[in-house]
Design an enzyme around this catalytic site. Structure first.
Site, short mmCIF file in Angstrom:
data_model
loop_
_atom_site.label_atom_id
_atom_site.label_comp_id
_atom_site.label_asym_id
_atom_site.label_seq_id
_atom_site.Cartn_x
_atom_site.Cartn_y
_atom_site.Cartn_z
N ASP A 1 48.91 -32.98 -21.92
CA ASP A 1 49.27 -34.26 -22.53
C ASP A 1 48.42 -34.52 -23.77
O ASP A 1 47.20 -34.43 -23.73
CB ASP A 1 49.08 -35.40 -21.52
CG ASP A 1 49.91 -36.62 -21.86
OD1 ASP A 1 51.05 -36.68 -21.40
OD2 ASP A 1 49.41 -37.48 -22.60
N LYS B 1 38.26 -30.27 -16.49
CA LYS B 1 37.52 -30.12 -17.75
C LYS B 1 36.61 -31.33 -17.96
O LYS B 1 37.02 -32.45 -17.67
CB LYS B 1 38.52 -30.00 -18.91
CG LYS B 1 39.38 -28.76 -18.88
CD LYS B 1 40.40 -28.73 -20.01
CE LYS B 1 41.46 -29.79 -19.88
NZ LYS B 1 42.53 -29.71 -20.90
N ASP C 1 42.80 -32.30 -27.16
CA ASP C 1 42.85 -33.55 -27.91
C ASP C 1 41.72 -34.50 -27.53
O ASP C 1 41.63 -35.60 -28.08
CB ASP C 1 44.20 -34.25 -27.69
CG ASP C 1 44.33 -34.81 -26.27
OD1 ASP C 1 44.08 -34.06 -25.31
OD2 ASP C 1 44.70 -35.99 -26.12
#
Length: 329
Positions: free
Chosen positions: A32, A223, A248
């Site tokens: 995403d 992460k 991102d």
């Protein structure tokens, strides 16, 4: 090359970018904000992902999304046009499952989160339970005193939970009074932009209240934890100098790359702006430098300029948008 420099690839000589890309054999993509936003592919991302594969690079989706099992995430990616297999999707929910299996965990896991966590645990033969008890009209102290405790629970696993409430905090914290009960979280993503000036919350909104109320520190398995790619690392198939993380988020994707010694590319199509990354870089704080990406592009689709073999055709765009796939030239 480019290490923690936040180099703007769009302003870098083309040949230098091509040399950099040529040094990479494995690419780890966020989901995403990189490939898609909720249920829609980000413009140019399908073409760039598939073109990377066509160039012979190994491509994996490494995601903190624990709402679905890896197979469902792979199906979603394929429906959107990404050429990826189930074994090439690594999720935080699967990472938690693998971690518990490695520890020979044989108790139940209390799950505060969506179905993806429960299903991943179930695939590994780990029994999970959810919190179906609620204070309702009771005072919270009465609920805390009277709710039924399962003595077989040996772990509390917390992820994004759309039905999160105070009762779940009370139940989770009660189990965490036992220091032998593991406390695991999927990630610390804070929020996701739904549209202009609208956001929805991430797993941090569930993990932090339980952490603060229980006075227990969770082990975050998604992460930036390198355990997300443990299987690949232990198999010897990942060469850090030839592995690129495209993400991102500075706090998850870019630190993840730093923790693993991978190269990093921040894209501006998701949670973090170029200005945020440049601000961190200018501060010169040693710890914060781990969040400075090697390189930056506005979106994954901007890579297509460098994935076309002929410079002239690149300028004319080498993407056949009507077929939603890269044209090999």
């Amino acid at each position: 090359m480019f290490r923690r420099s936040c180099t703007l690839l769009a302003k870098t000589p083309r040949q230098q970018v091509l040399e950099w890309l040529g040094s990479i054999d494995t690419v780890l993509f966020g989901s995403d904000g990189v490939l898609w936003k909720f249920d829609d592919a980000i413009e140019g991302s399908v073409e760039a992902f598939n073109a990377m594969r066509a160039k012979g690079k190994r491509c994996f989706i490494v995601t903190n999304d624990a709402s679905m099992v890896s197979s469902d995430l792979a199906q979603k990616a394929m429906r959107l046009g990404f050429r990826v297999g189930e074994q090439e999707v690594l999720s935080s929910a699967a990472c938690i499952s693998n971690y518990l299996v490695a520890k020979k965990f044989n108790k139940k896991a209390l799950v505060v989160g969506e179905a993806g966590i429960q299903k991943e645990l179930g695939k590994a033969g780990i029994q999970s339970v959810t919190i179906d008890q609620d204070a309702g009209d009771k005072q919270m102290k009465d609920f805390a005193r009277l709710f039924e405790i399962d003595p077989d629970v040996g772990a509390v696993v917390v992820g994004c939970d759309s039905s999160f409430n105070v009762s779940k905090i009370v139940v989770a914290c009660t189990y965490l009074l036992n220091p032998k009960v593991l406390f695991l979280g999927t990630c610390m993503d804070t929020s996701y932009q739904v549209c202009q000036k609208r956001v929805t919350v991430g797993a941090a909104a569930m993990v932090v209240p339980i952490e603060k109320s229980s006075n227990r520190k969770p082990l975050i398995m998604g992460k930036p934890n390198p355990q997300m790619v443990n299987k690949l690392r232990h198999s010897g198939s990942l060469n850090p100098e030839k592995t690129l993380v495209i993400g991102d988020r500075l706090s998850s994707d870019i630190i993840f790359a730093s923790n693993c010694g991978f190269k990093s590319l921040l894209v501006g199509s998701g949670a973090t702006s170029l200005e945020e990354a440049q601000k961190l870089q200018s501060e010169g704080n040693g710890r914060k430098l781990m969040m400075v990406p090697d390189t930056f592009l506005p979106s994954l689709g901007h890579l297509m300029e460098y994935l076309c073999e002929d410079e002239g055709k690149a300028e004319k765009k080498c993407v056949d948008k009507t077929e939603n796939k890269a044209t090999l030239v």
